[in-house]
Scaffold this active site. Structure first.
Site, PDB file in Angstrom:
ATOM      1  N   ASP A   7     -72.405 -72.372 -17.873  1.00 43.70           N
ATOM      2  CA  ASP A   7     -72.207 -72.365 -19.308  1.00 43.70           C
ATOM      3  C   ASP A   7     -73.479 -71.730 -19.905  1.00 43.70           C
ATOM      4  O   ASP A   7     -74.432 -71.429 -19.175  1.00 43.70           O
ATOM      5  CB  ASP A   7     -72.016 -73.809 -19.795  1.00 43.70           C
ATOM      6  CG  ASP A   7     -71.952 -73.910 -21.299  1.00 43.70           C
ATOM      7  OD1 ASP A   7     -71.228 -73.120 -21.915  1.00 43.70           O
ATOM      8  OD2 ASP A   7     -72.641 -74.775 -21.866  1.00 43.70           O
ATOM      9  N   ASP A   9     -74.810 -72.113 -23.980  1.00 47.96           N
ATOM     10  CA  ASP A   9     -75.445 -72.949 -25.009  1.00 47.96           C
ATOM     11  C   ASP A   9     -75.607 -74.384 -24.537  1.00 47.96           C
ATOM     12  O   ASP A   9     -74.646 -75.030 -24.127  1.00 47.96           O
ATOM     13  CB  ASP A   9     -74.610 -72.925 -26.290  1.00 47.96           C
ATOM     14  CG  ASP A   9     -74.717 -71.599 -27.017  1.00 47.96           C
ATOM     15  OD1 ASP A   9     -75.774 -71.347 -27.618  1.00 47.96           O
ATOM     16  OD2 ASP A   9     -73.747 -70.821 -26.978  1.00 47.96           O
TER      17      ASP A   9
END
Length: 219
Positions: A7, A9
């Site tokens: 991922d 953020d």
């Protein structure tokens, strides 16, 4: 394992905590407390819950103003963020182990690639899939499915690294193994399903993570 998928953020850099504090500061000026549980609904996905909260408390016409003020506060601080502990070590280790490396983020490509370039880690990634390329972002699994297809691996052959519940749901739905690495915002939320949870990538080497995952799969 043949691949790892990150991922962005909150996992590679902790933009999530900065976002929460930005909204909290702005809403304080409106004499409103910003509940953490509202914000965490948006972590890893779209901002609908924040928009609904602002509309309920202050009216529809206030949404744009508050979001713009929060963006100003966020942008003044986010450029100062450093890469989270252990991220570069995992990327380097994955390359040395011959693993494919992907990234799947609900954010847009310009945002993600801008930071990856600044952090000088963009060349580690064999594929990058972002939210502006799909109809549905996490917790929908499409971003991860697209990353797996680009890497030419099955879900069972890849590990997703996530900091959010929405991201974990997406990874599990794509048939992947999921390792949770929470940040200051997400460390208190409840994760329904995952295969391993660590406080940071500095706590356990990538080789140890893979060994743990493989041992669990063999049981």
């Amino acid at each position: 394992m043949k691949a790892i998928v990150f991922d962005f953020d909150g996992l590679i850099i902790d933009t999530e905590t900065v976002w929460y504090n930005a909204f909290k500061d702005v809403l304080r000026d409106y004499d409103l407390d910003f509940p953490m549980e509202v914000f965490t609904k948006c972590v890893g996905t779209h901002d609908r819950a924040i928009h609904e909260f602002i509309e309920e408390k202050l009216g529809l016409e206030s949404i744009e103003t508050i979001i713009n003020l929060a963006k100003e506060k966020h942008s003044s601080k986010v450029d100062l963020l450093e890469i989270r502990e252990g991220v570069k070590d995992y990327l380097s280790a994955a390359k040395e182990m011959g693993l494919n490396i992907g990234l799947a983020s609900s954010s847009n490509r310009e945002w993600v690639e801008g930071f990856l370039t600044k952090l000088q880690i963009i060349d580690f990634f064999d594929t990058i899939k972002t939210g502006d390329e799909v109809e549905k972002v996490k917790p929908d699994p499409t971003l991860y499915i697209n990353a797996l297809e680009a890497l030419n691996v099955k879900g069972s052959e890849a590990i997703a690294f996530e900091d959010s519940a929405n991201g974990a749901k997406a990874a599990i739905a794509a048939g992947m193994k999921c390792v949770i690495v929470p940040n200051e915002v997400t460390k208190e939320i409840s994760f329904e399903k995952y295969h391993l949870r660590i406080n940071s990538m500095g706590d356990m080497s990538l080789a140890e993570v893979i060994k743990h995952i493989d041992n669990d799969a063999a049981v």
